[in-house]
Design an enzyme around this catalytic site. Structure first.
Site, PDB file in Angstrom:
ATOM      1  CB  SER A 120     -43.993 -34.247  23.912  1.00 16.21           C
ATOM      2  OG  SER A 120     -44.298 -32.888  24.138  1.00 16.21           O
ATOM      3  CD  GLN A 122     -45.555 -29.626  22.267  1.00 18.26           C
ATOM      4  OE1 GLN A 122     -45.720 -28.443  22.537  1.00 18.26           O
ATOM      5  NE2 GLN A 122     -44.419 -30.288  22.533  1.00 18.26           N
ATOM      6  NE  ARG A 306     -44.411 -31.798  27.482  1.00 14.61           N
ATOM      7  CZ  ARG A 306     -44.602 -30.915  28.452  1.00 14.61           C
ATOM      8  NH1 ARG A 306     -45.493 -31.153  29.399  1.00 14.61           N
ATOM      9  NH2 ARG A 306     -43.909 -29.794  28.475  1.00 14.61           N
ATOM     10  CE  LYS A 312     -40.553 -31.808  30.400  1.00  7.74           C
ATOM     11  NZ  LYS A 312     -40.660 -30.386  29.983  1.00  7.74           N
TER      12      LYS A 312
END
Length: 433
Positions: A120, A122, A306, A312
């Site tokens: 991701s 992030q 993220r 997620k």
């Protein structure tokens, strides 16, 4: 020489049984270095259809390690004492400086990552933000620590790290019209008319506004513009050579169709590490690892904020507000290691919690890891050898992980070509304070 000394003394190296994480970006089955190390470390079977992403060595509750201090084979981690519990009972193994600074826990977390597709977009919070996030959302942000980190490539390793220069960001707006479609002309004009002379605070505000607008776009508009961008680049590659970044963006789009992270990738530095090269990232720096195997070390934390390239939870507000928005192009330092002897290099990031040594020892050769006033975790990543102290000796091979207490001299001899990595507290902290 015993394979597993019965009831080892607390000042001797302790064998560890470690944990694995099966995230969907990991490599599958035996293709994963993390899986191979986990199999050799634990004796558990590799599931050939499962993704193995991270092999964890340390005390974090999300992936704890366990002390194996006898030769009896057991079936589950519940039969062993956790490394965290063992250290709590034997705090002297950390050394006085570590206990005084961090208490009775290991300040670093050691991992091996096997990356098949992009992680991701992030960043990791600083200490103050981590405390706040953990207090407000403890099920999502599971600890209150910061998470500076360093990756050391075991294979060719690709990553996106930090924002490109302001000049390149402006070039992206000129050459990727789909981004302007997402943010609007007024937002783009703010970026195009700002300069370094405007001051760091102004540049940060303008970039933060741009990234927040992108991250906050509707799913339908993101899907439409990502598709337009993909179609345009696929048409253009018939008549010209696409840039490395454009080729990367098309690869990422195949992994994460209609994801805003595909567009954000244009604004981040594209890094290619060769085996033996390392890169470190402080808190609040945007990044995403793309592919390859690496050793990773960080402060003991699992906090990840993220907002793209993930299934997620996307915490857009927190990520966009916490990023530094520093242009890291040209200042991203590639560490190639400081030689300690003919076989060992040390990688020293600017963080107190950790450093990493890499030792490549030819068959028949020996080397010494001198005593240091802090703990270490040793991981054998290839080959076989013998590890010894004044009162301890043991055969070690690929997948072996050992916790070594403070003030312990370690001698290693390779019976086959041996590669091992050591994580420990940063030497600058141990000796400069």
């Amino acid at each position: 020489m015993k394979e597993g000394a019965e009831k080892r003394k607390k000042n001797e190296p302790q064998r560890l049984r470690c944990s694995v994480q099966n995230y969907d970006w990991g490599r599958t089955g035996e293709d994963s270095k993390a899986a191979r190390l986990f199999f050799l470390n634990s004796g558990l079977d590799i599931q050939q259809d499962e993704q193995y992403a991270e092999f964890w060595m340390g005390t974090h509750e999300s992936g704890p390690s366990f002390v194996i201090n006898d030769s009896k084979v057991r079936d589950s981690d519940s039969d062993f004492k956790s490394l965290k519990s063992w250290i709590l009972e034997n705090p002297s193994v950390l050394g006085n400086k570590i206990v005084k600074k961090w208490g009775t826990d290991l300040p670093f977390l050691f991992k091996v990552l096997s990356v098949a597709k992009a992680l991701s977009i992030q960043a990791h919070p600083d200490k103050e933000q981590a405390r706040t996030l953990h207090k407000l959302q403890p099920t999502l942000y599971k600890d209150s620590n910061h998470k500076p980190e360093m990756v050391l490539a075991l294979t060719e390793f690709e990553a996106l790290c930090g924002f490109v220069s302001l000049e390149e960001i402006k070039n992206v707006l000129h050459t990727v019209p789909e981004i302007i479609e997402l943010v609007g002309d007024d937002e783009a004009d703010q970026v195009l008319h700002v300069s370094e002379l405007s001051g760091e605070k102004k540049v940060k505000a303008v970039l933060q506004s741009l990234v927040t607008q992108l991250m906050s776009a509707s799913e339908s508009s993101i899907s439409e513009t990502v598709y337009k961008m993909k179609r345009r680049l696929n048409m253009q590659k018939k008549v010209r050579q696409l840039t490395d970044k454009e080729q990367l963006v098309l690869r990422i789009e195949k992994q994460y169709p209609a994801d805003i992270g595909v567009m954000i990738a244009f604004f981040l530095n594209y890094m290619n590490l060769k085996p033996g090269e390392a890169l470190y990232l402080g808190p609040n720096e945007a990044h995403a690892y793309i592919s390859g195997d690496c050793v990773e070390c960080m402060a003991t934390s699992d906090n990840v904020v993220r907002a793209g390239l993930t299934s997620k939870y996307r915490d857009v507000q927190n990520l966009c507000s916490m990023l530094t928005y520093k242009q890291l192009q040209g200042s991203l330092e590639i560490l190639r290691g400081v030689p300690l002897n003919p076989y060992t290099k040390r990688y020293i990031p600017p963080f107190d919690e950790f450093e990493v040594d890499c030792c490549i020892l030819p068959q028949g050769k020996s080397t010494i890891f001198p005593t240091i006033p802090g703990p270490s975790i040793f991981l054998v990543t290839a080959g076989e050898g013998i590890m010894q102290t004044d009162s301890f000796g043991e055969t070690i091979s690929e997948g072996a992980v050992l916790f070594v207490p403070a003030d312990t001299e370690i001698s290693v001899t390779a019976t086959q070509g041996l590669q091992l990595h050591r994580a420990g507290v940063n030497s600058r902290f141990l000796y400069d304070n």
